[in-house]
Design an enzyme around this catalytic site. Structure first.
Site, PDB file in Angstrom:
ATOM      1  N   CYS A  50    -112.949  12.284 -27.725  1.00 22.78           N
ATOM      2  CA  CYS A  50    -114.634  12.399 -27.456  1.00 22.78           C
ATOM      3  C   CYS A  50    -115.076  13.467 -26.347  1.00 22.78           C
ATOM      4  O   CYS A  50    -116.079  14.130 -26.776  1.00 22.78           O
ATOM      5  CB  CYS A  50    -114.993  10.963 -26.887  1.00 22.78           C
ATOM      6  SG  CYS A  50    -113.851  10.377 -25.574  1.00 22.78           S
ATOM      7  N   HIS A 104    -119.809  10.985 -20.596  1.00 23.27           N
ATOM      8  CA  HIS A 104    -118.609  11.476 -20.805  1.00 23.27           C
ATOM      9  C   HIS A 104    -118.346  13.058 -20.594  1.00 23.27           C
ATOM     10  O   HIS A 104    -117.330  13.568 -21.154  1.00 23.27           O
ATOM     11  CB  HIS A 104    -117.750  10.781 -21.868  1.00 23.27           C
ATOM     12  CG  HIS A 104    -116.364  10.609 -21.530  1.00 23.27           C
ATOM     13  ND1 HIS A 104    -115.365  10.057 -22.394  1.00 23.27           N
ATOM     14  CD2 HIS A 104    -115.680  10.834 -20.502  1.00 23.27           C
ATOM     15  CE1 HIS A 104    -114.452  10.072 -21.966  1.00 23.27           C
ATOM     16  NE2 HIS A 104    -114.443  10.305 -20.737  1.00 23.27           N
ATOM     17  N   ASP A 115    -118.133  11.241 -33.057  1.00 25.44           N
ATOM     18  CA  ASP A 115    -117.612  12.319 -32.392  1.00 25.44           C
ATOM     19  C   ASP A 115    -116.006  12.381 -32.797  1.00 25.44           C
ATOM     20  O   ASP A 115    -115.433  13.455 -32.637  1.00 25.44           O
ATOM     21  CB  ASP A 115    -117.619  12.074 -30.915  1.00 25.44           C
ATOM     22  CG  ASP A 115    -117.150  10.806 -30.523  1.00 25.44           C
ATOM     23  OD1 ASP A 115    -116.692   9.919 -31.072  1.00 25.44           O
ATOM     24  OD2 ASP A 115    -117.126  10.624 -29.060  1.00 25.44           O
ATOM     25  N   LYS A 127    -107.658   9.260 -34.425  1.00 24.82           N
ATOM     26  CA  LYS A 127    -107.985   9.752 -33.082  1.00 24.82           C
ATOM     27  C   LYS A 127    -106.849  10.235 -32.358  1.00 24.82           C
ATOM     28  O   LYS A 127    -105.847  10.031 -32.211  1.00 24.82           O
ATOM     29  CB  LYS A 127    -108.585   8.690 -32.163  1.00 24.82           C
ATOM     30  CG  LYS A 127    -109.097   9.115 -30.778  1.00 24.82           C
ATOM     31  CD  LYS A 127    -109.599   7.967 -30.186  1.00 24.82           C
ATOM     32  CE  LYS A 127    -110.201   8.152 -28.689  1.00 24.82           C
ATOM     33  NZ  LYS A 127    -110.833   6.988 -28.196  1.00 24.82           N
TER      34      LYS A 127
END
Length: 534
Positions: free
Chosen positions: A27, A88, A294, A319
């Site tokens: 992310c 973030h 993302d 991820k």
């Protein structure tokens, strides 16, 4: 299949991109690239450590103030801009209130949401998530020190050891300082990281995640209603679908796919409510709407035997897994009735970074001329004025390390992908890094390939049949051309401060946003009136 009628309708009314690629499989760097139109390595948002994302709000790393986001460009063109949801990208640099990385310092007129990201620590009762192996090691060291002090104390009192009181006190004091040094951060993650902010002010610390969805939705709809008479940019960054998968009671047990499915369906419902608000404001036909993610699903996320991180279909990896498709191929849907064709599918390679020059073009904004912009204006492709994406090569990084390169050979239609580095899955034969919980980008945790693994994604999108000189006559030619492209790409890179360095990514009490007098940081300015879903 998950029930997502609102997202499905959005795709039916617009253009769906089937090869939409994020610039990173995690992310923080992916969002930095999305906001700036530049690979994360250019802004210092790639990592050379095992911490690939920002770990603390009270750290000094973040999106550098000298980076120009698409929000800044639209703001300069008279748009009212807002970010609602997850950020973030850091908060402070040198003091607890300088807000150098804050959304308001990056072109957003209004911010409501989490400056960090949702983690297990945000929900009471969930197992800890942040650096659990490091925490376990620190606990072990602390227990060993405590046991040693206790042993020395007993030995001194019983006369078994000839040790001075001064030595025992000194050792105990050092052990206590060691314990405080790590427990003051990891022991209070919920208070330090799980906060909600409205502009520069903290509204909840710690946040109440069970009502965050309701508040985010209210804020998004309210912003649309307040600004319907003028140009606006609204970036809604959902806390869904991210562990610990906080889902309201209305959607618990609704799907056929457990808690993850429930969370997905709640997000779809929120998408529908926001689209309804646009329709009710009479803005549907002059609003450019974009939906994406993302990065890919987090395959290793499980609770007992229940998967919590999603599934990436035929695509390998997920991820944090470098250049494998499962971590970087994401949804891409655009809608603009009357301007973009409806019910259209485009298979060309595109990037999240493309949104930057696209919205700059639509707003007649001027992009920075003193830096490389890696995104490309999508409007000609979306409108069918051209048949091919402007992207010839796309570079897939894991932190600061180039793991793979994609080559769209437009004259032949071939789509090649070369992997120079791949993560080592564990246990052996698995499809992810299930022992460590996350795959790493370098060192003993990866395999380097020379020659690189080569796939033809047009015929093998699942990346299961690596080519060789014996099976692909063009193997050497393709690898040679990709390597030249890598060299050309490297020549465009310039050294920049590393925002995710060990120092920048460590907790610093003097940078910690605090609603109160540090370390007594707690408040609830939202109130229980916001708890109901609208």
């Amino acid at each position: 299949m998950h029930e997502t009628p609102n997202i499905d309708q959005l795709a039916k009314e617009g253009v769906k991109l089937t090869q939409h690629i994020s610039a990173a499989p995690l992310c923080t760097p992916s969002r930095a690239a999305f906001l700036t139109g530049r690979y994360p390595i250019r802004s210092g948002m790639g990592s050379s450590t095992k911490h690939h994302v920002l770990f603390w709000i009270g750290g000094s790393g973040g999106l550098p103030p000298n980076e120009t986001t698409f929000a800044r460009i639209l703001q300069q063109q008279g748009y009212t801009t807002a970010l609602i949801g997850k950020w973030h990208q850091g908060v402070n640099c040198e003091s607890h209130s300088d807000h150098c990385h804050h959304p308001l310092n990056h072109g957003f007129d209004y911010f409501y949401g989490m400056p960090f990201t949702l983690v297990n620590e945000c929900q009471v009762g969930e197992d800890p998530f942040l650096n659990i192996r490091v925490q376990a090691k620190y606990w072990l060291y602390s227990q060993i020190i405590a046991l040693t002090v206790l042993t020395l104390l007993i030995g001194k009192l019983t006369g078994l050891f000839l040790v001075k009181w001064k030595a025992i006190i000194c050792f105990a004091l050092c052990g206590f300082l060691f314990f405080i040094s790590w427990f003051s951060s990891y022991g209070f993650v919920r208070y330090w990281n799980c906060i909600l902010m409205r502009n520069n002010d903290i509204s909840e610390q710690p946040m109440k995640p069970e009502r965050a969805a309701s508040n985010i939705l209210k804020e998004a709809i309210s912003f649309i209603e307040r600004n319907k008479n003028g140009p606006f940019l609204l970036f809604v960054s959902f806390l869904h679908v991210h562990t610990p998968l906080v889902t309201t009671e209305k959607f618990l047990g609704k799907s056929r796919h457990g808690l993850y499915g429930d969370n997905v369906e709640e997000m779809d419902w929120m998408v529908g409510r926001i689209l309804d608000a646009i329709d009710k404001a009479g803005l549907k036909n002059n609003t450019f709407t974009y939906f994406t993610s993302d990065h890919g699903g987090h395959l290793e996320a499980h609770k007992q035997n229940a998967p919590l991180g999603g599934w990436n279909g035929i695509y390998k990896g997920g991820k944090a897994m470098g250049g494998w498709e499962g971590g970087i191929r994401v949804p891409g849907i655009f809608r603009w009735p009357g301007v973009l064709p409806a019910d259209t599918v485009i298979d060309e390679p595109t990037s999240l970074m493309d949104i930057y020059p696209t919205v700059a073009h639509l707003a007649a904004g001027i992009m920075p001329q003193d830096r490389v912009i890696d995104g490309r204006n999508l409007m000609p492709l979306l409108q069918g004025k051209v048949q091919h994406s402007e992207h010839e090569f796309m570079f897939h990084y894991c932190g600061l390390y180039l793991h793979a390169v994609r080559w769209h050979q437009k004259d032949s239609g071939a789509l090649w992908k070369a992997h120079y580095t791949t993560p080592i899955f564990q246990p052996e034969g698995a499809g992810g890094c299930y022992i460590s919980g996350f795959c790493n980008c370098f060192g003993e945790d990866v395999t380097h390939h020379d020659p690189p693994l080569l796939f033809d994604l047009s015929s093998d999108p699942a990346e299961i049949k690596p080519l060789s000189p014996a099976t692909e006559p063009l193997f050497d030619t393709v690898i040679s051309r990709i390597e030249r492209a890598v060299q050309e790409h490297h020549r465009t890179l310039t050294p920049v401060p590393q925002q995710l360095s060990e120092y920048n990514n460590m907790w610093k009490p003097w940078l910690q946003p605090c609603c109160g007098t540090f370390p007594f940081c707690w408040c609830d300015k939202e109130g229980d009136s916001d708890q109901k879903i609208i």
